[in-house]
Design a protein around this motif. Sequence first.
Motif, short mmCIF file in Angstrom:
data_model
loop_
_atom_site.label_atom_id
_atom_site.label_comp_id
_atom_site.label_asym_id
_atom_site.label_seq_id
_atom_site.Cartn_x
_atom_site.Cartn_y
_atom_site.Cartn_z
N GLY A 1 0.79 -1.22 0.00
CA GLY A 1 0.00 0.00 0.00
C GLY A 1 0.82 1.27 0.00
O GLY A 1 2.04 1.25 0.14
N SER A 2 0.13 2.39 -0.13
CA SER A 2 0.80 3.69 -0.28
C SER A 2 0.67 4.58 0.95
O SER A 2 1.14 5.72 0.92
CB SER A 2 0.23 4.42 -1.50
OG SER A 2 -1.16 4.69 -1.33
N GLY B 1 -13.09 0.66 4.47
CA GLY B 1 -12.83 1.03 5.85
C GLY B 1 -11.44 1.58 6.09
O GLY B 1 -11.20 2.26 7.10
N THR B 2 -10.51 1.32 5.16
CA THR B 2 -9.11 1.69 5.41
C THR B 2 -8.90 3.20 5.54
O THR B 2 -8.27 3.64 6.53
CB THR B 2 -8.20 1.12 4.31
OG1 THR B 2 -8.47 -0.27 4.16
CG2 THR B 2 -6.74 1.32 4.67
N PRO B 3 -9.39 4.04 4.62
CA PRO B 3 -9.18 5.49 4.82
C PRO B 3 -9.81 5.99 6.11
O PRO B 3 -9.26 6.88 6.77
CB PRO B 3 -9.86 6.11 3.59
CG PRO B 3 -9.96 5.02 2.58
CD PRO B 3 -10.11 3.75 3.36
N GLY C 1 -5.11 3.46 -0.76
CA GLY C 1 -3.75 2.95 -0.59
C GLY C 1 -3.24 2.12 -1.74
O GLY C 1 -2.31 1.33 -1.58
N LEU C 2 -3.87 2.27 -2.91
CA LEU C 2 -3.47 1.58 -4.15
C LEU C 2 -3.67 0.06 -4.08
O LEU C 2 -2.95 -0.69 -4.73
CB LEU C 2 -2.01 1.90 -4.53
CG LEU C 2 -1.72 3.36 -4.90
CD1 LEU C 2 -0.25 3.51 -5.31
CD2 LEU C 2 -2.63 3.84 -6.02
N LEU D 1 -4.41 9.40 -4.64
CA LEU D 1 -4.97 10.49 -3.83
C LEU D 1 -5.24 10.04 -2.39
O LEU D 1 -5.90 10.74 -1.63
CB LEU D 1 -6.27 10.99 -4.47
CG LEU D 1 -6.12 11.68 -5.83
CD1 LEU D 1 -7.48 11.83 -6.51
CD2 LEU D 1 -5.45 13.04 -5.67
N SER D 2 -4.74 8.87 -2.02
CA SER D 2 -5.07 8.30 -0.71
C SER D 2 -4.67 9.22 0.43
O SER D 2 -5.48 9.52 1.32
CB SER D 2 -4.38 6.94 -0.55
OG SER D 2 -4.75 6.05 -1.58
N ASN D 3 -3.44 9.67 0.44
CA ASN D 3 -2.97 10.52 1.53
C ASN D 3 -3.50 11.95 1.41
O ASN D 3 -3.75 12.61 2.41
CB ASN D 3 -1.44 10.51 1.58
CG ASN D 3 -0.90 9.18 2.05
OD1 ASN D 3 -1.04 8.82 3.21
ND2 ASN D 3 -0.29 8.42 1.15
#
Length: 395
Positions: free
Chosen positions: A31-32, A124-126, A243-244, A274-276
Amino acid sequence: MEVLKINIPAKAHLCQQLQDYPRINDPAPLGSYPADDVIFLLKDIGPLIQEQGNEERERAMQSGRHYSEMLPIEYKPNQEYIDLFHQALKETSYRLALATAIVAETILNKRGRNVVLVSLARAGTPVGVLIKRYIKHFYGINAPHYSISIIRDKGIDKNALLYILQRHMNYELQFIDGWTGKGTITRELLYSIAGFAREFGLAENTICQDIAVLADPGCCANIFGTRDDFLIPSACLNATISGLVSRTIYRDDLVGPADFHGVKFYRELAGEDLSNYFVDSITGHFNTARIQAQHLLTKQPAIGVDQRPAWRGRKETKKIMAAFGIKNINLVKPGVGETTRVLLRRVPWKILVKDMASPNIKHVLILAQARGVQVIEYPDMSYSCYGLIQPMGDN
């Protein structure tokens, strides 16, 4: 749904039972997100699986193949859609920060300082990253945070759950997702945890089964930031907001008995990630949101908590099924988040919207127009929209 909390005898029994079980190996980095934000308990099987088009997958799923055995082709949004994502994020970032603050404060109040955040991949990750950052920033608690797989009809990744419990035996778990629809994953979580406890000979209430979400329009979560059905911008995109990583995969030929569930890691999309950015845009509002959240929680301590959810989403979905002659409940997806998924990775039949002028569904209308899907204004529903999947064959 009853809120279940770990008790001391059960915790001691848990420690004794799991000490003798073979230790699950650490995962490879994935992941990123920064490693301190989240650890993905997932296996990269990207080189071993071929993506398939939506129609090919839909026919296979409606013919009996499980959705977790295939991967959709990642949707490549056009500039209009990307612009809409940024506009939606600008408009909702404070709202999301407030929902995060309410959920995070509630989790700490219910679980205490020794809490492990367990996000359900991938929506749920973000949200888990946001909650972890909030808790760390305001309370100095560096809560362990993992992202694990749960799959409808196949359950939670038992190896991932065992990994967490072996390393955090004196902690309480808090499961996290993005939003709710019919409550399918909530139900799956309840069944999975009960089955895990039986398999390992644990007391029924050893592992807490609460689920926390930012938005709970389906009324099926124990902890929630809001019950409004509004656009969470992370629903607009796929891997590049999570997170890709792809949605999770479970196939016996790709996932062995000692493996975590699988995903594809889209390293090639790093330039579009664009995750972060998404998380940073919301955390910038935390200071103000915390003040409002604490004020609301002081006035109404039970805000954002439901001991016995009404499962409204599932009940309303059955009415929609009857109205449109749909036999399979899995072909009806309530809410903005689920409707977005229908348009991105399924074969949509019709889109129902409560109000064509609602700002919550701008991206839904753009996607529907791009895919040539009929949109029907249907005021008699509590959600902002519904996505109806094209029935095929006997469905």
